[in-house]
Write an enzyme that holds these catalytic residues in place. Structure first.
Site, mmCIF file in Angstrom:
data_model
loop_
_atom_site.group_PDB
_atom_site.id
_atom_site.type_symbol
_atom_site.label_atom_id
_atom_site.label_comp_id
_atom_site.label_asym_id
_atom_site.label_seq_id
_atom_site.Cartn_x
_atom_site.Cartn_y
_atom_site.Cartn_z
ATOM 1 N N ARG A 107 0.820 -1.195 0.000
ATOM 2 C CA ARG A 107 0.000 0.000 0.000
ATOM 3 C C ARG A 107 0.859 1.251 0.000
ATOM 4 O O ARG A 107 2.069 1.191 0.215
ATOM 5 C CB ARG A 107 -0.950 0.004 1.201
ATOM 6 C CG ARG A 107 -0.265 0.040 2.556
ATOM 7 C CD ARG A 107 -1.245 -0.204 3.699
ATOM 8 N NE ARG A 107 -2.405 0.663 3.610
ATOM 9 C CZ ARG A 107 -2.431 1.919 4.045
ATOM 10 N NH1 ARG A 107 -1.351 2.466 4.573
ATOM 11 N NH2 ARG A 107 -3.534 2.637 3.943
ATOM 12 N N LEU A 108 0.212 2.364 -0.243
ATOM 13 C CA LEU A 108 0.836 3.677 -0.198
ATOM 14 C C LEU A 108 -0.217 4.591 0.411
ATOM 15 O O LEU A 108 -1.365 4.602 -0.030
ATOM 16 C CB LEU A 108 1.198 4.120 -1.621
ATOM 17 C CG LEU A 108 2.182 5.268 -1.834
ATOM 18 C CD1 LEU A 108 3.497 5.016 -1.103
ATOM 19 C CD2 LEU A 108 2.435 5.479 -3.314
ATOM 20 N N ASP A 109 0.156 5.337 1.442
ATOM 21 C CA ASP A 109 -0.814 6.157 2.167
ATOM 22 C C ASP A 109 -1.614 7.063 1.247
ATOM 23 O O ASP A 109 -1.109 7.539 0.225
ATOM 24 C CB ASP A 109 -0.097 7.041 3.200
ATOM 25 C CG ASP A 109 0.497 6.241 4.338
ATOM 26 O OD1 ASP A 109 0.053 5.101 4.540
ATOM 27 O OD2 ASP A 109 1.413 6.749 5.013
ATOM 28 N N LYS A 110 -2.834 7.332 1.632
ATOM 29 C CA LYS A 110 -3.732 8.204 0.863
ATOM 30 C C LYS A 110 -3.100 9.567 0.563
ATOM 31 O O LYS A 110 -3.211 10.068 -0.555
ATOM 32 C CB LYS A 110 -5.067 8.365 1.603
ATOM 33 C CG LYS A 110 -6.125 9.126 0.828
ATOM 34 C CD LYS A 110 -7.436 9.149 1.593
ATOM 35 C CE LYS A 110 -8.503 9.927 0.827
ATOM 36 N NZ LYS A 110 -9.797 9.941 1.560
ATOM 37 N N SER A 112 -0.033 10.223 0.168
ATOM 38 C CA SER A 112 1.223 10.043 -0.566
ATOM 39 C C SER A 112 0.943 9.702 -2.019
ATOM 40 O O SER A 112 -0.146 9.270 -2.383
ATOM 41 C CB SER A 112 2.054 8.921 0.079
ATOM 42 O OG SER A 112 2.278 9.182 1.445
#
Length: 245
Positions: A107-110, A112
């Site tokens: 995942r990749l933070d919202k 980011s």
């Protein structure tokens, strides 16, 4: 559909591209999966001649060379959430809009942006995500105040967050307010938490590389298929990964 050697049901489902193994376990628990018309237990194995169905539809096998699998690199824009839950507004699946069923690797933070891989190959998801594989992920980070040598040194050595100390990593300045960092970990909001501990606030975070795969010129919202060379290197990098169940 058949499978040549007995295979755990969650692995069978992930290999066919339906979902990751963790999601497969949820589907089994929700009694949405059947084998030969019967509801299986977690850990049940699929053998040759078995018919596996999800929500009443037959789940097919997978080509031996995985030539029927999808592997893409996507430049996730800020505001997109890395979830396969379609009811979540701004979910990554709707954002990509691929005609095949795919799911993100990690995942990749919202807040980011940057590179994330998506695939229909559930097996490779588990292998890539195992922490001991120590796969590099590179980020460019912008913070709210000038970067000091002390900050860079402490970030590189390890910072106490979430009840642990982050693993040593490579950090280098790119400007007065910007640095690059290469991690082999994936703790929740790791870079932001590391910076916060040292009194800095992240104003922009962009992932530019995962292992050998580069973001390059992909613009936010754009995606491309992995090249044959990238895919070969990816499979070579994870082929010795074990305990992926």
């Amino acid at each position: 559909m058949t499978t040549e050697t007995p295979k755990r049901l969650n692995k069978y489902l992930s290999d066919t591209g339906v979902c990751s193994r963790r999601e497969a376990d949820k589907l089994i628990e929700q009694k949405r999966v059947t084998i030969n018309g019967k509801q299986p237990e977690l850990g049940t194995k699929v053998t040759a001649g078995d018919v596996v169905k999800l929500d009443g539809k037959i789940v097919g096998g997978v080509a031996k060379d995985k030539s029927d699998r999808i592997y893409i690199a996507y430049h996730k824009p800020i505001g997109i959430t890395c979830t396969t839950e379609r009811h979540v507004k701004g979910n990554i699946i709707d954002a990509v809009g691929h005609k095949e069923r795919i799911f993100p690797i990690g995942r990749l933070d919202k807040p980011s942006e940057g590179l994330i891989l998506l695939t229909s190959d559930g097996d490779i998801v588990n292998k890539v995500l195992r922490a001991e594989n120590a796969h590099d992920k590179e980020y460019i980070v912008t913070v709210n105040q000038p970067i000091s040598e002390r900050f860079l040194t402490k970030m590189a050595k390890g910072v106490p967050i979430l009840g642990t100390v982050t693993k040593p990593c490579r950090v280098s300045a790119r400007g007065r307010f910007q640095f690059s960092i290469i991690l082999t970990q994936g703790l929740n909001r790791q870079i932001r938490r590391m910076c916060e501990f040292l009194g800095y606030e992240v104003t922009k975070l962009k992932r530019t590389r995962i292992m050998h795969i580069q973001l390059d010129n992909l613009k936010p919202g754009q995606w491309r298929n992995l090249t044959k060379q990238e895919l070969k290197q990816l499979n070579d990098a994870v082929k010795h990964s074990k305990k992926t169940a």
